[in-house]
Design a protein around this motif. Sequence first.
Motif, short mmCIF file in Angstrom:
data_model
loop_
_atom_site.label_atom_id
_atom_site.label_comp_id
_atom_site.label_asym_id
_atom_site.label_seq_id
_atom_site.Cartn_x
_atom_site.Cartn_y
_atom_site.Cartn_z
N ALA A 187 57.28 51.08 60.90
CA ALA A 187 58.62 51.57 60.54
C ALA A 187 59.60 51.11 61.61
O ALA A 187 59.21 50.77 62.73
N VAL A 188 60.86 51.11 61.25
CA VAL A 188 61.91 50.72 62.18
C VAL A 188 62.90 51.87 62.31
O VAL A 188 63.12 52.63 61.36
N GLN A 189 63.48 52.01 63.50
CA GLN A 189 64.40 53.11 63.75
C GLN A 189 65.80 52.59 64.05
O GLN A 189 65.98 51.67 64.85
N PHE A 190 66.79 53.19 63.40
CA PHE A 190 68.19 52.89 63.63
C PHE A 190 68.87 54.16 64.17
O PHE A 190 68.43 55.28 63.92
N GLU A 191 69.97 53.94 64.87
CA GLU A 191 70.78 55.05 65.37
C GLU A 191 72.22 54.82 64.94
O GLU A 191 72.72 53.70 64.98
N ALA A 192 72.88 55.88 64.53
CA ALA A 192 74.31 55.81 64.21
C ALA A 192 75.03 56.80 65.11
O ALA A 192 74.64 57.96 65.22
N GLU A 193 76.07 56.34 65.77
CA GLU A 193 76.81 57.20 66.68
C GLU A 193 78.30 56.99 66.50
O GLU A 193 78.74 55.96 65.99
N LEU A 194 79.06 57.98 66.92
CA LEU A 194 80.50 57.91 66.78
C LEU A 194 81.10 56.88 67.71
O LEU A 194 80.70 56.77 68.87
N ASP A 195 82.06 56.15 67.20
CA ASP A 195 82.69 55.09 67.95
C ASP A 195 84.11 55.50 68.37
O ASP A 195 85.06 54.77 68.20
#
Length: 263
Positions: A187-195
């Motif tokens: 599996a692959v992991q992504f991160e989303a964060e506020l810009d």
Amino acid sequence: MTHALRISTLAAALLLLPPLAAAQSTDGGERRCFNGYAYTLDGGEYRYTEHHEQQRADGRITSWDVTYVGRDGETIATKTMDFSAHPTVPTYRMEIPADGYVEGIRRDDGWTMFRRESREADEQTKAFTIEEPMAADSGFDPLLRNHFEALQNGDTVDFRFAAAGRQGVIELRAHKIGETTFEGRPAVQFEAELDMMFINFFVDSLKLTYDPETKRLLEYRGIGNMHDANGEVYPVRVTYARDMPDVAREHGAPAADCGAIDG
């Protein structure tokens, strides 16, 4: 309401999740159904099951209903989404009956997000415009899938998110943070964060685990959209396991089949 970012447990954002129950609908489209199992991020306590039923046509989602079932087997919230106007910004309505909380997006002459904190509260609204790339609610997942190869290659993907629960449009950036396994498979992991400056002090990032071959969401970690005893949203871990966990079954979770929840 906390400062926490209210993003449907992308939870509800999920196109091709584990084993999907699929059936042909009367209009020739395809109906796909699946469950997500939510636990508190701190302590790992089981809290609810998300039961998803999607209607698809020509390879894309047209409508999507989500029923949230609590630990007593009773419905604690519902959400209906319509993707006919935009593939990643659905019009939708989410309701939490116990709180009288309502939020969503509607489209008349333009796009409007709305929120009502309780039955006694007035509805708040805010108009917004579509500025691509953009997503709202569960449209987060198809947007990431549209940019999957770029993320896999190490690129950062910037996009806008219409957050009805915050009554505003925020800027997010997504990027790959590593590789892992899920149920014994790669599996692959992504991160989303506020810009945006300073907002990060109020909002933790979102971490998503995907199957690199099918691009289906396997797990979500971040702020949820259910409320605790104080009426505040809290962080969750939602897994889209192939088999129903025993703890969910013991607490009256519905089957992942289409039509498992009446009405």
